[in-house]
Design a protein around this motif. Structure first.
Motif, PDB file in Angstrom:
ATOM      1  N   GLN A 172      -2.961  15.063 -28.074  1.00 21.96           N
ATOM      2  CA  GLN A 172      -3.785  14.453 -29.320  1.00 21.96           C
ATOM      3  C   GLN A 172      -3.019  14.261 -30.305  1.00 21.96           C
ATOM      4  O   GLN A 172      -2.939  13.649 -31.209  1.00 21.96           O
ATOM      5  N   HIS A 173      -1.947  15.440 -30.536  1.00 16.95           N
ATOM      6  CA  HIS A 173      -1.125  15.510 -31.663  1.00 16.95           C
ATOM      7  C   HIS A 173      -0.170  14.319 -31.683  1.00 16.95           C
ATOM      8  O   HIS A 173      -0.195  13.595 -32.708  1.00 16.95           O
ATOM      9  N   TRP A 174       0.341  13.756 -30.645  1.00 13.91           N
ATOM     10  CA  TRP A 174       1.188  12.753 -30.684  1.00 13.91           C
ATOM     11  C   TRP A 174       0.418  11.518 -30.705  1.00 13.91           C
ATOM     12  O   TRP A 174       0.786  10.475 -31.261  1.00 13.91           O
ATOM     13  N   SER A 175      -0.826  11.402 -30.152  1.00  5.48           N
ATOM     14  CA  SER A 175      -1.699  10.270 -30.155  1.00  5.48           C
ATOM     15  C   SER A 175      -2.019   9.955 -31.443  1.00  5.48           C
ATOM     16  O   SER A 175      -2.008   8.946 -31.940  1.00  5.48           O
ATOM     17  N   LEU A 176      -2.554  11.258 -32.128  1.00  6.67           N
ATOM     18  CA  LEU A 176      -2.718  11.046 -33.642  1.00  6.67           C
ATOM     19  C   LEU A 176      -1.631  10.455 -34.704  1.00  6.67           C
ATOM     20  O   LEU A 176      -1.775   9.478 -35.474  1.00  6.67           O
ATOM     21  N   ASN A 177      -0.318  11.065 -34.343  1.00  5.26           N
ATOM     22  CA  ASN A 177       0.694  10.402 -35.022  1.00  5.26           C
ATOM     23  C   ASN A 177       1.064   8.993 -35.074  1.00  5.26           C
ATOM     24  O   ASN A 177       1.184   8.230 -35.709  1.00  5.26           O
ATOM     25  N   CYS A 178       0.895   8.530 -33.636  1.00  6.55           N
ATOM     26  CA  CYS A 178       1.156   7.241 -33.064  1.00  6.55           C
ATOM     27  C   CYS A 178       0.035   6.487 -33.875  1.00  6.55           C
ATOM     28  O   CYS A 178       0.438   5.250 -34.474  1.00  6.55           O
ATOM     29  N   LEU A 179      -1.260   6.722 -33.849  1.00  7.61           N
ATOM     30  CA  LEU A 179      -1.991   5.652 -34.656  1.00  7.61           C
ATOM     31  C   LEU A 179      -2.000   6.036 -36.055  1.00  7.61           C
ATOM     32  O   LEU A 179      -2.402   4.772 -36.601  1.00  7.61           O
ATOM     33  N   GLN A 180      -1.749   6.689 -36.681  1.00  4.57           N
ATOM     34  CA  GLN A 180      -1.502   6.915 -38.205  1.00  4.57           C
ATOM     35  C   GLN A 180      -0.548   6.042 -38.519  1.00  4.57           C
ATOM     36  O   GLN A 180      -0.534   5.323 -39.555  1.00  4.57           O
ATOM     37  N   GLU A 181       0.545   6.020 -37.931  1.00  2.00           N
ATOM     38  CA  GLU A 181       1.806   5.226 -37.995  1.00  2.00           C
ATOM     39  C   GLU A 181       1.611   3.651 -37.941  1.00  2.00           C
ATOM     40  O   GLU A 181       2.325   2.629 -38.282  1.00  2.00           O
ATOM     41  N   THR A 182       0.649   3.363 -37.197  1.00  2.00           N
ATOM     42  CA  THR A 182       0.286   1.826 -36.943  1.00  2.00           C
ATOM     43  C   THR A 182      -1.070   1.546 -37.607  1.00  2.00           C
ATOM     44  O   THR A 182      -1.395   0.512 -37.251  1.00  2.00           O
ATOM     45  N   ASP A 183      -1.471   2.388 -38.692  1.00  2.00           N
ATOM     46  CA  ASP A 183      -2.610   2.334 -39.388  1.00  2.00           C
ATOM     47  C   ASP A 183      -3.946   1.893 -38.393  1.00  2.00           C
ATOM     48  O   ASP A 183      -4.767   1.097 -38.821  1.00  2.00           O
ATOM     49  N   TRP A 184      -4.129   2.941 -37.462  1.00  2.00           N
ATOM     50  CA  TRP A 184      -5.202   2.891 -36.502  1.00  2.00           C
ATOM     51  C   TRP A 184      -5.301   1.552 -35.828  1.00  2.00           C
ATOM     52  O   TRP A 184      -6.485   1.342 -35.578  1.00  2.00           O
ATOM     53  N   ASP A 185      -4.472   0.916 -35.542  1.00  2.00           N
ATOM     54  CA  ASP A 185      -4.320  -0.241 -34.592  1.00  2.00           C
ATOM     55  C   ASP A 185      -3.951  -0.027 -33.364  1.00  2.00           C
ATOM     56  O   ASP A 185      -2.777   0.210 -33.027  1.00  2.00           O
ATOM     57  N   LEU A 186      -4.865   0.104 -32.432  1.00  2.00           N
ATOM     58  CA  LEU A 186      -4.861   0.601 -31.171  1.00  2.00           C
ATOM     59  C   LEU A 186      -3.937  -0.414 -30.375  1.00  2.00           C
ATOM     60  O   LEU A 186      -3.169   0.192 -29.624  1.00  2.00           O
ATOM     61  N   GLN A 187      -4.032  -1.499 -30.238  1.00  2.00           N
ATOM     62  CA  GLN A 187      -3.186  -2.311 -29.667  1.00  2.00           C
ATOM     63  C   GLN A 187      -1.721  -2.335 -30.138  1.00  2.00           C
ATOM     64  O   GLN A 187      -0.824  -2.278 -29.115  1.00  2.00           O
ATOM     65  N   ARG A 188      -1.684  -2.261 -31.254  1.00  2.00           N
ATOM     66  CA  ARG A 188      -0.083  -2.108 -31.875  1.00  2.00           C
ATOM     67  C   ARG A 188       0.455  -0.832 -31.244  1.00  2.00           C
ATOM     68  O   ARG A 188       1.467  -0.731 -31.106  1.00  2.00           O
ATOM     69  N   GLN A 209       8.622   4.009 -24.673  1.00  2.00           N
ATOM     70  CA  GLN A 209       8.689   4.684 -23.524  1.00  2.00           C
ATOM     71  C   GLN A 209       9.612   4.140 -22.303  1.00  2.00           C
ATOM     72  O   GLN A 209      10.230   4.626 -21.791  1.00  2.00           O
ATOM     73  N   SER A 210       9.564   2.788 -22.426  1.00  2.00           N
ATOM     74  CA  SER A 210      10.846   1.993 -21.552  1.00  2.00           C
ATOM     75  C   SER A 210      12.186   2.253 -21.998  1.00  2.00           C
ATOM     76  O   SER A 210      13.069   2.228 -20.946  1.00  2.00           O
ATOM     77  N   GLU A 211      12.463   2.702 -23.253  1.00  2.00           N
ATOM     78  CA  GLU A 211      13.731   3.024 -23.802  1.00  2.00           C
ATOM     79  C   GLU A 211      14.032   4.345 -23.708  1.00  2.00           C
ATOM     80  O   GLU A 211      15.040   5.052 -23.953  1.00  2.00           O
ATOM     81  N   GLY A 212      12.804   5.186 -23.347  1.00  2.00           N
ATOM     82  CA  GLY A 212      13.175   6.752 -22.873  1.00  2.00           C
ATOM     83  C   GLY A 212      13.301   7.592 -24.267  1.00  2.00           C
ATOM     84  O   GLY A 212      13.839   8.734 -24.359  1.00  2.00           O
ATOM     85  N   LYS A 213      12.683   6.903 -25.424  1.00  2.00           N
ATOM     86  CA  LYS A 213      12.733   7.750 -26.766  1.00  2.00           C
ATOM     87  C   LYS A 213      11.527   8.489 -27.012  1.00  2.00           C
ATOM     88  O   LYS A 213      11.483   9.346 -27.983  1.00  2.00           O
ATOM     89  N   ILE A 214      10.592   8.618 -26.228  1.00  2.00           N
ATOM     90  CA  ILE A 214       9.530   9.630 -26.278  1.00  2.00           C
ATOM     91  C   ILE A 214       9.653  10.827 -25.661  1.00  2.00           C
ATOM     92  O   ILE A 214      10.048  10.767 -24.461  1.00  2.00           O
ATOM     93  N   PRO A 215       9.543  12.082 -26.495  1.00  2.00           N
ATOM     94  CA  PRO A 215      10.364  13.437 -25.793  1.00  2.00           C
ATOM     95  C   PRO A 215       9.058  13.801 -25.044  1.00  2.00           C
ATOM     96  O   PRO A 215       8.027  13.572 -24.991  1.00  2.00           O
ATOM     97  N   ALA A 216       9.720  14.690 -23.820  1.00  2.00           N
ATOM     98  CA  ALA A 216       8.842  15.459 -23.077  1.00  2.00           C
ATOM     99  C   ALA A 216       7.851  16.160 -23.565  1.00  2.00           C
ATOM    100  O   ALA A 216       6.439  16.215 -22.905  1.00  2.00           O
ATOM    101  N   GLU A 217       7.836  16.785 -24.696  1.00  2.00           N
ATOM    102  CA  GLU A 217       6.884  17.678 -25.194  1.00  2.00           C
ATOM    103  C   GLU A 217       5.491  16.851 -25.907  1.00  2.00           C
ATOM    104  O   GLU A 217       4.476  17.431 -25.925  1.00  2.00           O
ATOM    105  N   ALA A 218       5.697  15.659 -25.888  1.00  2.00           N
ATOM    106  CA  ALA A 218       4.415  14.534 -26.077  1.00  2.00           C
ATOM    107  C   ALA A 218       3.537  14.638 -25.063  1.00  2.00           C
ATOM    108  O   ALA A 218       2.432  14.340 -25.467  1.00  2.00           O
TER     109      ALA A 218
END
Length: 616
Positions: free
Chosen positions: A579-595, A604-613
């Motif tokens: 939930q922590h990383w999900s919240l950050n992802c939504l806040q950075e995209t102004d709560w646009d779920l599709q974006r 994720q395809s570039e391998g830039k999301i850390p394992a702790e997420a």
């Protein structure tokens, strides 16, 4: 006792009567033999034609020029030759005999002392007796004082059998008629092949590439040789002649040739690869399976009328269907055009439409599908499914069916569908009316209560295949298939599902589910390998992307706290992030779920999301 095929046991041989008519001598006595050790009851003896497979598969010397009548050991009185038994009733100077059809389609007719009469006089006498029926005397010849010929019709053979001693000639002599189930002797040599070739040449139509071999043995040019195509050795010789001289033959007529076994006709597909039209009517083909040697022929027209196999079908549609299963390219059967076949038989140069994961009958339903899937499965995969009450109509119904895959090993705990099978409404197994009624849940309360009892799940929304089949103001039909994981079951087994929703408008201006059809089984190995690995394509405008990754449309107004909680839950269960990383992802995209989902897949395809997420 009559022999098989209408032959009679007489002590008469052609070679014994070469000189003169010796019919009134006192030594014309039947021979009687009492064999010791014979079992009581029926007189048992074996004949050469007791095995029908030898008749049609092998070329047997029938001995047309000798042994026309064979000696039989006749028991004089009673069953089994018992002495002092009552004498049998006599008719016309002898015991009554009955004609018995033989296994072969040919019969040898022998007229003892018939050679003393002119051929035309003798045949007119026979034709006059069986009138109005007529026959063709094949291969007529005189052997000593006997006249011998063949007929190829069992009905004619029976009538000639019954003519014995009933035709009085001008000299007062009553004709003897002996009928035997026998084919003429054949010898495939160079001379015979040349006659066959010349006869075929006059029957060939070069303009249509068609060869007519109808009733080939009755052709006037073959009157001196036995050339019946039902004999495998003759048919194979004919195929060789065709393949050598007209290999591009497209149409072949084999009507009325008394064909029976067709195993040897497998040569047709190897030697006549252009053959598309085949007529085999008015033969003796017994079963549809007899045509299997011809299945590799690319036939577009086939004629089978007049064969016993046709009469085995009481339903004409089933007959047509079964024939088309063997010859899928048929467009004409028994002279009748067939409707186009439903199938995927296309030529190599035809381009198939591109693969499409999802289908929209109307692009305007795209937003509704995205919103529906997002909201429905966010609640379905949550801790409580009670909020689904608002999604179903007051009179909604749900039906679930579950079944195992053929390859499932049910001894493995993770494969068992124990949570679904007891409530399965598989109508192929549940045949009683009462269980069928009981397993159909009706009303929103029963529907949601039933869904709440099913195992907790997490669906792979990105792997969904979604089809919008009907989209009208009053009715929506939506189907989908995919994979889900049971989150609270030991081993977290994956299941495959297919679901159909029938959706109608409600009184509040929205939509409600009226009917829910759910099917559940185990996943295949390919599905396991693809599960939860789908990556969102870069092209955000494609229909496949819009349906494969459900999302709510972005709005200009900020979502309230309830909507934010729903968005966090949706992206968390879709991506697997906490939930922590999900919240950050939504806040950075102004709560646009599709974006947010698009950016997640790209990182994720570039391998830039850390394992702790993904640690929860």
């Amino acid at each position: 006792m009559p022999k098989r095929g209408g032959g009679r046991g007489r002590n008469w041989r052609v070679e014994n009567h070469f000189e003169h008519d010796d019919r009134v001598h006192s030594n014309n006595i039947r021979r009687v033999s009492f064999k010791p050790g014979t079992s009581k009851g029926k007189n048992k003896f074996r004949m050469w034609n007791s095995d029908p497979s030898k008749i049609f598969d092998d070329d047997i010397d029938m001995g047309a020029t000798g042994n026309v009548g064979q000696r039989l050991n006749i028991r004089p009185f009673g069953r089994g030759g018992r002495l002092n038994s009552p004498a049998p009733k006599m008719s016309h100077g002898g015991p009554r005999r009955k004609f018995t059809p033989g296994l072969l389609p040919w019969y040898q007719i022998t007229i003892p002392y018939g050679a003393k009469h002119e051929k035309d006089l003798l045949l007119r006498a026979l034709l006059g007796y069986i009138s109005p029926d007529i026959f063709i005397p094949h291969y007529y010849k005189n052997i000593g004082n006997a006249a011998v010929f063949y007929v190829d019709d069992v009905k004619i053979a029976e009538k000639l059998f019954n003519a014995d001693r009933k035709i009085v000639m001008p000299d007062g002599f009553k004709l003897l008629v002996i009928v035997k189930n026998m084919v003429p002797k054949i010898n495939i040599d160079t001379e015979m092949k040349e006659k066959m070739k010349l006869t075929m040449a006059k029957r060939y139509n070069a303009a249509t590439k068609a060869l007519d071999l109808t009733k080939f043995h009755a052709d006037p040019d073959l009157s001196e040789v036995f050339c019946a195509l039902f004999r495998p050795v003759i048919m194979l010789a004919a195929v060789d002649i065709i393949a050598e001289n007209i290999p591009d033959l497209e149409a072949l007529n084999l009507n009325d040739n008394k064909l029976h076994g067709l195993a040897h006709l497998k040569q047709l597909s190897m030697k006549l690869k252009c053959l598309k039209i085949l007529y085999m009517g008015d033969n003796k083909i017994p079963f549809l399976s007899s045509l299997e040697p011809l299945q590799s022929l690319p036939l577009v027209e086939l004629y089978l009328k007049g064969n016993p196999l046709v009469n085995r079908f009481q339903d004409h549609d089933i007959y047509v269907s079964d024939v088309r299963k063997k010859f899928p390219k048929l467009t004409r059967l028994d002279g009748i055009d067939l409707p186009p076949a439903i199938g995927f038989d296309v030529t190599d140069n035809v381009a198939l439409p591109p693969y499409q994961q999802s289908f929209l009958v109307d692009p305007q339903g795209q937003d509704l599908v995205r919103e529906f899937l997002t909201q429905y499965y966010a609640i379905y995969d949550s801790e409580s499914r009670q909020q689904l009450l608002d999604a179903y109509h007051e009179h909604a119904s749900i039906s679930m069916a579950a079944n195992y895959l053929i390859t499932d090993n049910r001894n493995v705990a993770s494969v068992r569908l124990n949570a679904y099978i007891p409530n399965s409404r598989n109508i192929l197994r549940v045949t009683d009316r009462e269980p069928r009624r009981r397993y159909l849940r009706t009303g929103r309360l029963q529907v949601v209560s039933f869904l709440s009892d099913l195992p907790k799940t997490k669906h792979d929304l990105m792997g969904f295949a979604v089809d919008l089949l009907v989209f009208t103001p009053t009715l929506i039909v939506l189907t989908m298939g995919g994979i889900f994981t049971e989150t609270v079951t030991a081993g977290n087994p994956k299941r495959s599902f297919h679901r159909t929703f029938i959706i109608v408008p409600n009184t509040n201006g929205g939509f409600s589910i009226m009917n829910d059809l759910l099917f559940i089984t185990n996943t295949t190995k390919e599905q396991d390998d693809r599960a939860h690995t789908s990556v969102l394509p870069v092209d955000r405008t494609s229909t496949q992307t819009a349906l494969a990754v459900p999302a709510v449309p972005s709005t200009s107004t900020a979502p309230d706290e309830i909507q934010k909680a729903q968005l966090i839950a949706t992206i968390s269960q879709t991506t697997g992030m906490n939930q922590h990383w999900s919240l950050n992802c939504l806040q950075e995209t102004d709560w646009d779920l599709q974006r947010a989902l698009f950016i997640f897949n790209q990182l994720q395809s570039e391998g830039k999301i850390p394992a702790e997420a993904f640690i929860k």
